[in-house]
Write an enzyme that holds these catalytic residues in place. Structure first.
Site, PDB file in Angstrom:
ATOM      1  N   GLU A  29      15.839-110.840 -25.753  1.00  0.00           N
ATOM      2  CA  GLU A  29      16.415-110.390 -24.479  1.00  0.00           C
ATOM      3  C   GLU A  29      16.946-111.661 -23.822  1.00  0.00           C
ATOM      4  O   GLU A  29      16.194-112.458 -23.270  1.00  0.00           O
ATOM      5  CB  GLU A  29      15.344-109.756 -23.602  1.00  0.00           C
ATOM      6  CG  GLU A  29      15.896-109.226 -22.278  1.00  0.00           C
ATOM      7  CD  GLU A  29      14.796-108.698 -21.363  1.00  0.00           C
ATOM      8  OE1 GLU A  29      14.611-109.301 -20.287  1.00  0.00           O
ATOM      9  OE2 GLU A  29      14.117-107.736 -21.777  1.00  0.00           O
ATOM     10  N   HIS A  56      33.841-131.992 -17.478  1.00  0.00           N
ATOM     11  CA  HIS A  56      34.743-131.252 -16.595  1.00  0.00           C
ATOM     12  C   HIS A  56      33.970-130.580 -15.467  1.00  0.00           C
ATOM     13  O   HIS A  56      32.791-130.247 -15.602  1.00  0.00           O
ATOM     14  CB  HIS A  56      35.478-130.162 -17.391  1.00  0.00           C
ATOM     15  CG  HIS A  56      36.178-130.697 -18.589  1.00  0.00           C
ATOM     16  ND1 HIS A  56      36.413-129.940 -19.710  1.00  0.00           N
ATOM     17  CD2 HIS A  56      36.690-131.924 -18.878  1.00  0.00           C
ATOM     18  CE1 HIS A  56      37.031-130.671 -20.620  1.00  0.00           C
ATOM     19  NE2 HIS A  56      37.231-131.887 -20.144  1.00  0.00           N
ATOM     20  N   TYR A 124      28.826-119.617 -23.144  1.00  0.00           N
ATOM     21  CA  TYR A 124      28.316-119.908 -21.798  1.00  0.00           C
ATOM     22  C   TYR A 124      28.856-118.970 -20.728  1.00  0.00           C
ATOM     23  O   TYR A 124      30.004-118.551 -20.784  1.00  0.00           O
ATOM     24  CB  TYR A 124      28.513-121.375 -21.424  1.00  0.00           C
ATOM     25  CG  TYR A 124      29.877-121.967 -21.472  1.00  0.00           C
ATOM     26  CD1 TYR A 124      30.489-122.261 -22.684  1.00  0.00           C
ATOM     27  CD2 TYR A 124      30.543-122.303 -20.316  1.00  0.00           C
ATOM     28  CE1 TYR A 124      31.732-122.853 -22.736  1.00  0.00           C
ATOM     29  CE2 TYR A 124      31.774-122.902 -20.351  1.00  0.00           C
ATOM     30  CZ  TYR A 124      32.366-123.170 -21.559  1.00  0.00           C
ATOM     31  OH  TYR A 124      33.594-123.773 -21.594  1.00  0.00           O
ATOM     32  N   LYS A 166      43.819-134.583 -23.255  1.00  0.00           N
ATOM     33  CA  LYS A 166      43.562-134.679 -21.808  1.00  0.00           C
ATOM     34  C   LYS A 166      42.306-135.517 -21.533  1.00  0.00           C
ATOM     35  O   LYS A 166      42.268-136.314 -20.614  1.00  0.00           O
ATOM     36  CB  LYS A 166      43.370-133.269 -21.220  1.00  0.00           C
ATOM     37  CG  LYS A 166      44.656-132.507 -20.990  1.00  0.00           C
ATOM     38  CD  LYS A 166      44.462-131.260 -20.141  1.00  0.00           C
ATOM     39  CE  LYS A 166      43.873-130.092 -20.913  1.00  0.00           C
ATOM     40  NZ  LYS A 166      43.884-128.817 -20.139  1.00  0.00           N
TER      41      LYS A 166
HETATM   42  C1  LIG Z   1      37.551-123.399 -19.757  1.00  0.00           C
HETATM   43  C2  LIG Z   1      38.588-122.359 -20.040  1.00  0.00           C
HETATM   44  C3  LIG Z   1      39.668-122.626 -20.863  1.00  0.00           C
HETATM   45  N1  LIG Z   1      40.607-121.649 -21.106  1.00  0.00           N
HETATM   46  C4  LIG Z   1      41.712-121.967 -22.015  1.00  0.00           C
HETATM   47  C5  LIG Z   1      42.602-123.099 -21.535  1.00  0.00           C
HETATM   48  C6  LIG Z   1      43.058-123.757 -22.822  1.00  0.00           C
HETATM   49  O1  LIG Z   1      44.206-123.088 -23.316  1.00  0.00           O
HETATM   50  C7  LIG Z   1      41.924-123.526 -23.792  1.00  0.00           C
HETATM   51  C8  LIG Z   1      41.040-124.735 -23.955  1.00  0.00           C
HETATM   52  O2  LIG Z   1      40.701-125.185 -22.660  1.00  0.00           O
HETATM   53  P1  LIG Z   1      40.050-126.607 -22.474  1.00  0.00           P
HETATM   54  O3  LIG Z   1      40.739-127.607 -23.361  1.00  0.00           O
HETATM   55  O4  LIG Z   1      39.976-126.894 -20.989  1.00  0.00           O
HETATM   56  O5  LIG Z   1      38.592-126.360 -23.045  1.00  0.00           O
HETATM   57  P2  LIG Z   1      37.334-127.331 -22.943  1.00  0.00           P
HETATM   58  O6  LIG Z   1      37.770-128.750 -23.131  1.00  0.00           O
HETATM   59  O7  LIG Z   1      36.288-126.783 -23.810  1.00  0.00           O
HETATM   60  O8  LIG Z   1      36.900-127.165 -21.414  1.00  0.00           O
HETATM   61  C9  LIG Z   1      35.580-126.824 -21.057  1.00  0.00           C
HETATM   62  O9  LIG Z   1      34.825-127.994 -21.267  1.00  0.00           O
HETATM   63  C10 LIG Z   1      33.604-128.144 -20.600  1.00  0.00           C
HETATM   64  C11 LIG Z   1      32.524-128.336 -21.618  1.00  0.00           C
HETATM   65  C12 LIG Z   1      33.254-127.108 -19.606  1.00  0.00           C
HETATM   66  O10 LIG Z   1      32.087-127.001 -19.201  1.00  0.00           O
HETATM   67  C13 LIG Z   1      34.278-126.227 -19.043  1.00  0.00           C
HETATM   68  O11 LIG Z   1      33.870-124.871 -19.194  1.00  0.00           O
HETATM   69  C14 LIG Z   1      35.627-126.376 -19.621  1.00  0.00           C
HETATM   70  O12 LIG Z   1      36.334-127.358 -18.862  1.00  0.00           O
HETATM   71  O13 LIG Z   1      41.152-122.433 -23.234  1.00  0.00           O
HETATM   72  C15 LIG Z   1      40.523-120.393 -20.542  1.00  0.00           C
HETATM   73  O14 LIG Z   1      41.390-119.518 -20.769  1.00  0.00           O
HETATM   74  N2  LIG Z   1      39.462-120.116 -19.695  1.00  0.00           N
HETATM   75  C16 LIG Z   1      38.491-121.044 -19.431  1.00  0.00           C
HETATM   76  O15 LIG Z   1      37.539-120.727 -18.683  1.00  0.00           O
END
Ligand SMILES: Cc1cn([C@H]2C[C@H](O)[C@@H](COP(=O)(O)OP(=O)(O)O[C@H]3O[C@H](C)C(=O)[C@H](O)[C@H]3O)O2)c(=O)[nH]c1=O
Length: 170
Positions: A29, A56, A124, A166
């Site tokens: 659960e 982030h 998450y 980025k």
């Molecule tokens: C976070 C997120 C991303 N996206 C899309 C945007 C991009 O096209 C693609 C990858 O996004 P990004 O490169 O920002 O993903 P991460 O580098 O894993 O970002 C995350 O990294 C750290 C670990 C975090 O805790 C955050 O949740 C988040 O910032 O998913 C979405 O459509 N919705 C979302 O909520």
């Protein structure tokens, strides 16, 4: 489920779930509203070995997160950015490698993780919408926070890390 405070950083909680095993497999659960966490989004991220995502946060529309590594293993890292907190700019970290253990990180933290197995799936829950226009990033090797990502322990050299453009630019 059992929740324990993360030592040294207020409001961060380790969640440990009970695994009911029988001859078919197991049942957990995983989440219920007793946690007082209002899910707005559920996210899944697949990461290859040596991927480092983060750090982030969303300054406006901050997100609390419940992080679970449903496949593989990650070193999950969080930094307290709450200026009124006794642990301001302190970081915490926890290895997550299974459905039965999660970490609840409240709003006001930067978050990131290092993927340690060949295939890693992080699931998450967040309690606020994704607002990329409000997203802020901190370098994984920010000198002031000085996170020990345990690269040596896991036999990873910095050149092996897979980091988004980025995040690299930070
Ligand atoms: C976070 C997120 C991303 N996206 C899309 C945007 C991009 O096209 C693609 C990858 O996004 P990004 O490169 O920002 O993903 P991460 O580098 O894993 O970002 C995350 O990294 C750290 C670990 C975090 O805790 C955050 O949740 C988040 O910032 O998913 C979405 O459509 N919705 C979302 O909520």
């Amino acid at each position: 489920m059992k929740t324990t405070n993360y030592n040294g950083i207020p409001d961060v909680k380790i969640i440990e779930n009970i695994k009911y095993e029988d001859n078919r497999g197991f049942f957990i659960e995983k989440y219920n509203s007793n946690l007082g966490f209002k899910t707005i989004q559920d996210n899944f991220a697949f990461s290859k070995k040596n991927v480092l995502r983060g750090l982030h946060y969303q300054k406006e529309y901050p997100q609390a997160k419940i992080i679970t590594c449903v496949k593989g293993k990650i070193l999950d890292v969080f930094v307290d950015l709450r200026t009124n907190s006794e642990s301001f700019l302190k970081y915490g970290k926890v290895a997550l490698n299974g459905i039965e253990k999660s970490i609840l990180i409240p709003r006001g933290f930067a978050h990131g993780y290092l993927a340690l197995e060949e295939e890693n799936i992080v699931y998450y829950k967040v309690d606020n919408y994704y607002k990329p226009e409000y997203e802020e990033r901190i370098s994984w090797k920010d000198k002031k926070i000085n996170i020990d990502w345990e690269l040596e322990k896991y036999g990873i050299s910095e050149k092996d890390l897979i980091i988004s453009e980025k995040d690299k630019k930070l």
